[in-house]
Design an enzyme around this catalytic site. Sequence first.
Site, PDB file in Angstrom:
ATOM      1  N   ASP A  65     -15.515   5.473 -54.025  1.00  0.00           N
ATOM      2  CA  ASP A  65     -15.106   6.576 -54.907  1.00  0.00           C
ATOM      3  C   ASP A  65     -16.325   7.131 -55.644  1.00  0.00           C
ATOM      4  O   ASP A  65     -16.485   8.341 -55.795  1.00  0.00           O
ATOM      5  CB  ASP A  65     -14.056   6.068 -55.911  1.00  0.00           C
ATOM      6  N   HIS A  75      -8.768   1.764 -58.015  1.00  0.00           N
ATOM      7  CA  HIS A  75      -9.076   2.455 -56.758  1.00  0.00           C
ATOM      8  C   HIS A  75      -7.750   2.987 -56.210  1.00  0.00           C
ATOM      9  O   HIS A  75      -7.135   2.422 -55.311  1.00  0.00           O
ATOM     10  CB  HIS A  75      -9.736   1.486 -55.762  1.00  0.00           C
TER      11      HIS A  75
END
Length: 340
Positions: free
Chosen positions: A170, A198
């Site tokens: 990410d 996440h």
Amino acid sequence: MASTPALAPVTVTVTGAAGQIAYSLLFRIAAGEVFGPTTPVNLRLLEIPNAVTAAEGVALELFDSAFPLLNDVEVTDGRATAFAGADAVFLVGAKPRGKGAERAALIADNGKIFGPQGHAISDYASDDVRVLVVGNPANTNAAIVVAAVENERGGSGVSAGHITAMTRLDHNRALAQVAAKLSLPISRLQRLTVWGNHSTTQFPDVTELRDAATGEALAARLSEHWLTEEFIPRVARRGSEIISVRGSSSAASAASAAVDHMRDWFQGTREGDWVSVALPSDGSYGVPEGLVSSFPCRSVNGEWEIVQGLEIGDVQRARIDASVADLQAEAATVRALGLV
Ligand code: NAX
């Protein structure tokens, strides 16, 4: 004259060794990209019984690559063999989310994988082992590993702070989006943070972003509209975008992020910068203690340290809190299922 490997080998366990991510990750570890160009590597590949033959095929390809640093490869479906003496563990193998499957079902299936793996890490890995959970739901799977390790206290010297989950993909996705938007090379960008889970509630945060070359703060060059309408949703949903375009989930970029995470942990983060790491909270930034949440972290002498003293504004607070609430809901499911 070519230099020869001089250091003692590191023992590295990779689970899900016949899967897509491992097919990229294993070759980069063997090439020396994680532990450095002079450190030999012993690889331990763990798979479920049905996939052991496929993992043996990957081992044949590792052999054929003639990596100078690759000392030894062992393929197994036994946790004791896989984690014996491990210095670094990549927990990649997980049960994928079936179509329409409930989150609780996914957590239940993966709890049955990560709990026993946590116990086996306690029993067989090096006390100083460093663990990265990649398999989803990564933060909550890591929390299950932490609980298993803590249940073994007395027998185990494995530290909860050495169990992390991957939000580096990410982080990298966010860096790439910002670099393209500002027409700056990635190497010029510093101090981006992904907070929280996440999942789609994650918060990629550019508040502290700066230009490494000039020290200029960069957030002011990014409009609020672009950040809230394009950047944050795009980073949070990039996994789905890759699936719809590529036809299967991100594998090489996930492997690359796993390489970055473990390399920085063992070798240190860049001077003046930090990266995003999900690890058990110590209460920093109001994140409840023990929750495996993503923070801005520096690696100092092989230990992750959460960067302290950042000012958190109201908008950031709300986004961090939303992702923390998501993690708490997952933790409640884990407790309700009796997985910890
Ligand atoms: P694959 O389905 O290609 O491979 C998974 C492998 O794990 C399979 O070979 C399977 O046999 C094995 N496996 C299952 N249970 C196991 C067990 N108990 N012990 C050992 N091996 C086991 O998936 P892949 O694309 O490699 O993705 C792996 C995991 O990473 C998934 O959970 C995926 O959702 C997750 N991801 C996490 C990311 C992150 O940023 N944290 C991003 C990429 C990826 O989506």
